[in-house]
Write a protein that holds these residues in place. Structure first.
Motif, PDB file in Angstrom:
ATOM      1  N   GLY A   1      27.408 -16.392 -62.664  1.00 39.79           N
ATOM      2  CA  GLY A   1      27.542 -15.849 -61.314  1.00 39.79           C
ATOM      3  C   GLY A   1      28.776 -14.985 -61.173  1.00 39.79           C
TER       4      GLY A   1
ATOM      5  N   VAL B   1      28.149 -11.644 -62.938  1.00 41.02           N
ATOM      6  CA  VAL B   1      27.260 -10.774 -62.158  1.00 41.02           C
ATOM      7  C   VAL B   1      28.017 -10.151 -60.988  1.00 41.02           C
ATOM      8  N   ALA B   2      28.906 -10.912 -60.366  1.00 41.35           N
ATOM      9  CA  ALA B   2      29.726 -10.334 -59.291  1.00 41.35           C
ATOM     10  C   ALA B   2      30.523  -9.148 -59.807  1.00 41.35           C
TER      11      ALA B   2
ATOM     12  N   HIS C   1      28.384  -6.098 -60.183  1.00 39.00           N
ATOM     13  CA  HIS C   1      28.031  -5.501 -58.892  1.00 39.00           C
ATOM     14  C   HIS C   1      29.183  -4.756 -58.228  1.00 39.00           C
TER      15      HIS C   1
ATOM     16  N   LEU D   1      25.105 -20.935 -59.594  1.00 42.82           N
ATOM     17  CA  LEU D   1      25.087 -19.474 -59.738  1.00 42.82           C
ATOM     18  C   LEU D   1      25.691 -18.810 -58.510  1.00 42.82           C
TER      19      LEU D   1
ATOM     20  N   GLY E   1      31.449 -11.512 -55.099  1.00 46.50           N
ATOM     21  CA  GLY E   1      30.196 -10.762 -55.115  1.00 46.50           C
ATOM     22  C   GLY E   1      29.918 -10.112 -53.775  1.00 46.50           C
TER      23      GLY E   1
ATOM     24  N   GLU F   1      19.129  -8.715 -57.492  1.00 42.00           N
ATOM     25  CA  GLU F   1      19.471  -9.259 -58.813  1.00 42.00           C
ATOM     26  C   GLU F   1      19.022 -10.706 -58.970  1.00 42.00           C
ATOM     27  N   PHE F   2      18.956 -11.419 -57.840  1.00 45.65           N
ATOM     28  CA  PHE F   2      18.693 -12.858 -57.919  1.00 45.65           C
ATOM     29  C   PHE F   2      17.216 -13.173 -58.128  1.00 45.65           C
TER      30      PHE F   2
ATOM     31  N   ARG G   1      27.589 -21.083 -63.234  1.00 46.19           N
ATOM     32  CA  ARG G   1      28.709 -20.640 -62.411  1.00 46.19           C
ATOM     33  C   ARG G   1      29.443 -19.478 -63.089  1.00 46.19           C
TER      34      ARG G   1
ATOM     35  N   TYR H   1      29.180 -16.591 -58.113  1.00 42.30           N
ATOM     36  CA  TYR H   1      29.076 -15.217 -57.612  1.00 42.30           C
ATOM     37  C   TYR H   1      29.996 -15.007 -56.412  1.00 42.30           C
ATOM     38  N   GLN H   2      29.954 -15.922 -55.469  1.00 42.76           N
ATOM     39  CA  GLN H   2      30.760 -15.769 -54.254  1.00 42.76           C
ATOM     40  C   GLN H   2      32.245 -15.975 -54.539  1.00 42.76           C
TER      41      GLN H   2
END
Length: 299
Positions: A113, A116-117, A120, A234, A243, A220-221, A110, A238-239
């Motif tokens: 994630g 990564v967001a 991006h 994850l 993301g 990316e995933f 988590r 991200y959300q």
């Protein structure tokens, strides 16, 4: 000290004589990486590009990596110096997730994630590899990327699990799906566990961004969930961090395309790297065949 190492340090404004220790960093399959300790206590990483030929897109990769670190905000190395064939950067704390003992994987996934967001959040004006001319649409860029690696496979005599013409046709038939992507996001595209660092029970760093491109954040995933579906932890991280990717059916359909692309790369690169691991080739080819067949059923 190697001549290339001394030259890279001097070009970066560092006296080569100030290096106290220099040790090779294993695990990479393309560039050479050295861990350097300087007399003032600084710990740096020097990457040197190989002289051997590779795939079509494998040129100027260290310049791409330097650009990624300069543009993207996150737990990334800071660029100390760079030039043709080399990149000098700070060393991040931690050890690669691959092989590390992890007791709370969902919490770390988590957290990853969310990181990564943040990565991006960096957007651009065109699609494709930064070291090449950018395209105005993602469909034009991605189909050109696939065509290039298929040409590499033919050039190196790589045996693919499905005919190259079939793969090319399937990818091009999915151009309307690719055209749903209208904002170029800088995608790392190599975020497997070996390029994610852990320290003190936290995600401490993201490294090895030389294969980044401007494209669909959904891509990316593929490496984040190598050979398996993306996990709930994850995606939740991200959300929750905002993301930019949506995860409806069009996104999952595009993910199949990106899995095919990575599978083609992983097979084609074995020849110029002189990788003769037959079991690895069979494993990758098997997954590539499944992904191509899934695209065929979706048409």
């Amino acid at each position: 000290m190697r001549t290339e190492t001394a030259a890279a340090l001097a070009a970066s404004g560092i006296d080569p004589a100030s290096v106290v220790t220099a040790a090779a960093i294993g695990g990479g399959t393309y560039n050479t990486a050295l861990r350097l300790t300087l007399a003032d206590g600084r710990r740096l990483v020097l990457k040197l590009a190989p002289a051997a030929p590779g795939l079509t897109y494998e040129h100027g990769l260290l310049e791409t990596e330097a650009e990624y670190y300069r543009l993207v905000r996150g737990p990334l190395p800071a660029v100390v110096g760079g030039g043709p064939g080399f990149l000098l950067m700070t060393e991040l704390p931690g050890v690669p997730w691959a092989g590390a003992r992890v007791t709370d994987r969902p919490r770390l996934r988590r957290e990853l994630g969310g990181i990564v967001a943040g990565l991006h959040a960096t957007t651009g004006d065109g699609f494709g590899y930064p070291q090449d001319p950018l395209r105005p649409t993602w469909s034009a860029a991605f189909t050109a990327m696939v065509d290039a690696v298929l040409a590499d496979a033919a050039r190196y005599g790589v045996r693919l699990p499905r005919p190259a013409a079939e793969i090319r046709h399937l990818v091009h038939r999915h151009e309307p799906l690719l055209d749903l992507v209208t904002t170029p996001v800088l995608v790392h595209f190599d975020l497997w566990d070996g390029n994610i660092l852990l320290d003190g029970g936290r995600v401490s760093g993201i490294i090895d961004a030389e294969r980044a491109f401007w494209g669909d954040p959904v891509a990316e995933f593929v490496s984040l969930s190598l050979f398996r579906p993306p996990d709930a932890a994850l995606l939740a991280g991200y959300q929750a961090a905002g993301g930019p990717a949506e995860f409806g059916m069009p996104a999952w359909a595009r993910l199949r395309l990106y899995r095919v692309y990575l599978g083609l790369i992983m097979l084609a690169e074995m020849v110029p790297r002189q990788d003769t691991d037959a079991e690895r080739a069979r494993f990758v080819a098997g997954h590539l065949a499944k992904d191509v067949d899934a695209l065929q059923r979706a048409v």
